[in-house]
Scaffold this motif. Structure first.
Motif, PDB file in Angstrom:
ATOM      1  N   ARG A   1      18.114  35.936   5.246  1.00  0.00           N
ATOM      2  CA  ARG A   1      17.886  35.740   6.325  1.00  0.00           C
ATOM      3  C   ARG A   1      18.022  34.279   6.371  1.00  0.00           C
ATOM      4  O   ARG A   1      18.660  33.627   7.708  1.00  0.00           O
ATOM      5  CB  ARG A   1      16.347  35.683   7.308  1.00  0.00           C
ATOM      6  CG  ARG A   1      16.499  37.356   7.825  1.00  0.00           C
ATOM      7  CD  ARG A   1      14.607  37.294   8.720  1.00  0.00           C
ATOM      8  NE  ARG A   1      14.627  38.871   8.635  1.00  0.00           N
ATOM      9  CZ  ARG A   1      13.054  39.068   9.939  1.00  0.00           C
ATOM     10  NH1 ARG A   1      12.293  37.952   9.472  1.00  0.00           N
ATOM     11  NH2 ARG A   1      13.617  40.652   9.951  1.00  0.00           N
ATOM     12  N   ALA A   2      18.234  33.296   4.908  1.00  0.00           N
ATOM     13  CA  ALA A   2      18.373  32.322   5.003  1.00  0.00           C
ATOM     14  C   ALA A   2      19.645  31.663   5.777  1.00  0.00           C
ATOM     15  O   ALA A   2      20.212  31.007   5.908  1.00  0.00           O
ATOM     16  CB  ALA A   2      18.676  32.298   3.419  1.00  0.00           C
ATOM     17  N   ALA A   3      20.763  33.195   5.227  1.00  0.00           N
ATOM     18  CA  ALA A   3      22.091  32.766   5.641  1.00  0.00           C
ATOM     19  C   ALA A   3      22.369  33.096   7.008  1.00  0.00           C
ATOM     20  O   ALA A   3      23.212  32.435   7.511  1.00  0.00           O
ATOM     21  CB  ALA A   3      23.065  33.692   5.086  1.00  0.00           C
ATOM     22  N   LEU A   4      21.348  33.314   8.024  1.00  0.00           N
ATOM     23  CA  LEU A   4      21.789  33.371   9.691  1.00  0.00           C
ATOM     24  C   LEU A   4      21.095  32.104  10.057  1.00  0.00           C
ATOM     25  O   LEU A   4      21.091  31.828  11.054  1.00  0.00           O
ATOM     26  CB  LEU A   4      20.746  33.931  10.006  1.00  0.00           C
ATOM     27  CG  LEU A   4      21.411  35.801   9.066  1.00  0.00           C
ATOM     28  CD1 LEU A   4      20.694  37.432   9.481  1.00  0.00           C
ATOM     29  CD2 LEU A   4      23.131  35.985   9.967  1.00  0.00           C
ATOM     30  N   VAL A   5      20.225  31.212   9.526  1.00  0.00           N
ATOM     31  CA  VAL A   5      19.615  30.433   9.397  1.00  0.00           C
ATOM     32  C   VAL A   5      19.729  28.491   8.685  1.00  0.00           C
ATOM     33  O   VAL A   5      19.459  28.538   7.883  1.00  0.00           O
ATOM     34  CB  VAL A   5      17.857  30.376   9.933  1.00  0.00           C
ATOM     35  CG1 VAL A   5      17.075  29.307   9.755  1.00  0.00           C
ATOM     36  CG2 VAL A   5      17.531  31.885  10.730  1.00  0.00           C
ATOM     37  N   PRO A   6      21.196  28.383   9.001  1.00  0.00           N
ATOM     38  CA  PRO A   6      21.725  27.630   8.037  1.00  0.00           C
ATOM     39  C   PRO A   6      20.502  26.417   7.674  1.00  0.00           C
ATOM     40  O   PRO A   6      20.449  26.391   6.218  1.00  0.00           O
ATOM     41  CB  PRO A   6      22.880  26.816   8.863  1.00  0.00           C
ATOM     42  CG  PRO A   6      23.090  27.740  10.322  1.00  0.00           C
ATOM     43  CD  PRO A   6      21.205  28.349  10.195  1.00  0.00           C
ATOM     44  N   GLU A   7      19.481  26.431   7.836  1.00  0.00           N
ATOM     45  CA  GLU A   7      18.731  24.576   7.577  1.00  0.00           C
ATOM     46  C   GLU A   7      17.850  25.285   6.942  1.00  0.00           C
ATOM     47  O   GLU A   7      16.202  24.980   6.230  1.00  0.00           O
ATOM     48  CB  GLU A   7      18.386  23.856   9.234  1.00  0.00           C
ATOM     49  CG  GLU A   7      19.310  23.429   9.228  1.00  0.00           C
ATOM     50  CD  GLU A   7      19.771  21.848   8.204  1.00  0.00           C
ATOM     51  OE1 GLU A   7      19.139  21.800   7.428  1.00  0.00           O
ATOM     52  OE2 GLU A   7      20.602  21.014   8.366  1.00  0.00           O
ATOM     53  N   LEU A   8      17.256  26.654   7.372  1.00  0.00           N
ATOM     54  CA  LEU A   8      15.999  27.741   6.827  1.00  0.00           C
ATOM     55  C   LEU A   8      15.418  26.882   5.364  1.00  0.00           C
ATOM     56  O   LEU A   8      14.633  26.657   4.873  1.00  0.00           O
ATOM     57  CB  LEU A   8      16.207  28.906   6.507  1.00  0.00           C
ATOM     58  CG  LEU A   8      14.877  29.375   5.934  1.00  0.00           C
ATOM     59  CD1 LEU A   8      13.555  28.853   7.285  1.00  0.00           C
ATOM     60  CD2 LEU A   8      14.978  30.869   6.253  1.00  0.00           C
TER      61      LEU A   8
ATOM     62  N   GLY B   1      13.240  34.454  13.261  1.00  0.00           N
ATOM     63  CA  GLY B   1      14.195  33.348  13.666  1.00  0.00           C
ATOM     64  C   GLY B   1      14.344  33.470  14.684  1.00  0.00           C
ATOM     65  O   GLY B   1      14.962  33.944  15.478  1.00  0.00           O
ATOM     66  N   PRO B   2      15.324  32.016  14.852  1.00  0.00           N
ATOM     67  CA  PRO B   2      15.740  31.258  14.224  1.00  0.00           C
ATOM     68  C   PRO B   2      14.588  30.216  14.188  1.00  0.00           C
ATOM     69  O   PRO B   2      14.834  29.173  12.938  1.00  0.00           O
ATOM     70  CB  PRO B   2      16.821  30.237  14.242  1.00  0.00           C
ATOM     71  CG  PRO B   2      17.014  30.503  15.613  1.00  0.00           C
ATOM     72  CD  PRO B   2      16.331  31.826  15.816  1.00  0.00           C
ATOM     73  N   ALA B   3      13.766  29.615  14.662  1.00  0.00           N
ATOM     74  CA  ALA B   3      12.785  28.762  14.857  1.00  0.00           C
ATOM     75  C   ALA B   3      11.643  29.120  13.313  1.00  0.00           C
ATOM     76  O   ALA B   3      11.161  30.108  12.213  1.00  0.00           O
ATOM     77  CB  ALA B   3      11.741  29.096  15.987  1.00  0.00           C
TER      78      ALA B   3
END
Length: 292
Positions: free
Chosen positions: A224-231, A251-253
């Motif tokens: 899912r990191a690609a969907l949440v840029p700062e993750l 996410g993205p929280a």
């Protein structure tokens, strides 16, 4: 009547679809008999919540009534929402639980919390968020072969504090789930089983230092990191007292765990340009229903 249902954060790192934590943000509903259905919405993301019969709380309640061969009376429903939508904070779970409890109250079903949880988990498709919303606190849950939910509630250790990092954008759950693989390697499976067991033991015993290992995950966050840029940058942050970070639900929280007495916010300064930092408490109680 007045109904309050808490927000929730699911997964807590490795506990994918099994662990949930109730948070001190609430969906509040006030309802009373009326000549015709009226729905009013105020609060967070109110413009995204329908004020017509398509409202999720109402469709959940009417769907349950229909399944039982009953019909709901018309009501005046006032919704005050504190839970951001599309952030992975259990907004849909809170609405589903609210709908089930509303139907229970209007139809005089006298359901137990276990029955409410079973119905809400059936509708949601997994028990993690709804388990926390129904029972409050930290909840470990599983669904058995006949669709019933077994859930156990724990209290979070007082020495463990929480904050949310809430980005400006939203992320649809179905899109986040679509990013996950159908198969996992044995190594990744063992990695997550070990950390889920360690996480539950650490939180149950107050051994919070173990969270630095226990909060890591290979089942969903890397995909899912690609969907949440700062993750990835958030997960890599370190600071005295910082125990770890996990994607909140889909996410993205992001949920931040840290030790009481430490200020860890400065460690995330570079990640907060387009995000909100929100210290958050656990909601010790699940949903609450009372007279107006």
């Amino acid at each position: 009547m007045r109904l309050r249902a808490p927000a929730s954060s699911a997964n807590l790192g490795p506990g994918f679809d099994a662990l949930g934590l109730a948070l001190n943000l609430h969906l509040e509903c006030r309802f009373r008999p009326a000549a015709q259905l009226q729905i009013r919405v105020n609060g967070c993301d109110a413009e995204q919540i329908p004020c017509d019969p398509s409202n999720l709380i109402w469709t959940t309640a009417t769907g349950l009534a229909s399944r039982l061969g009953r019909q709901l009376p018309a009501i005046d429903l006032e919704i005050q929402n504190q839970i951001p939508l599309g952030k992975g904070l259990g907004s849909s779970a809170a609405a589903l639980v609210a709908g089930v409890v509303l139907a229970d109250a209007l139809l005089d079903l006298a359901w137990s919390r276990t029955q409410v949880l079973d119905e809400a988990a059936r509708l949601e498709g997994h028990p993690d968020n709804v388990g926390a919303c129904v029972l409050g606190g930290l909840v470990a849950s599983a669904t058995d072969s006949i669709g019933q939910t077994c859930a156990i509630r724990l209290d979070l250790p007082e020495s463990c504090k929480l904050a949310l990092i809430i980005p400006g954008g939203s992320l649809a759950t179905h899109k986040s789930r679509a990013a996950l693989p159908d198969m996992y390697s044995r190594a990744d499976l063992v990695f997550n089983v070990q950390r889920t067991a360690l996480l539950v033991a650490a939180l149950a015993t107050g051994t919070i230092g173990a969270l630095r290992t226990a909060l890591h995950d290979r089942a969903h966050q890397p995909y899912r990191a690609a969907l949440v840029p700062e993750l990835e940058r958030i997960l890599a942050c370190t600071a005295p007292g910082l125990l770890g970070c996990t994607l909140s639900g889909a996410g993205p929280a992001v949920l931040v765990f840290y030790e009481n007495g430490f200020d860890v916010q400065p460690a995330f300064a570079a990640c907060l340009r387009n995000a909100l930092w929100m210290p958050i408490a656990v909601s010790a109680a699940g949903y609450e229903l009372s007279a107006l």
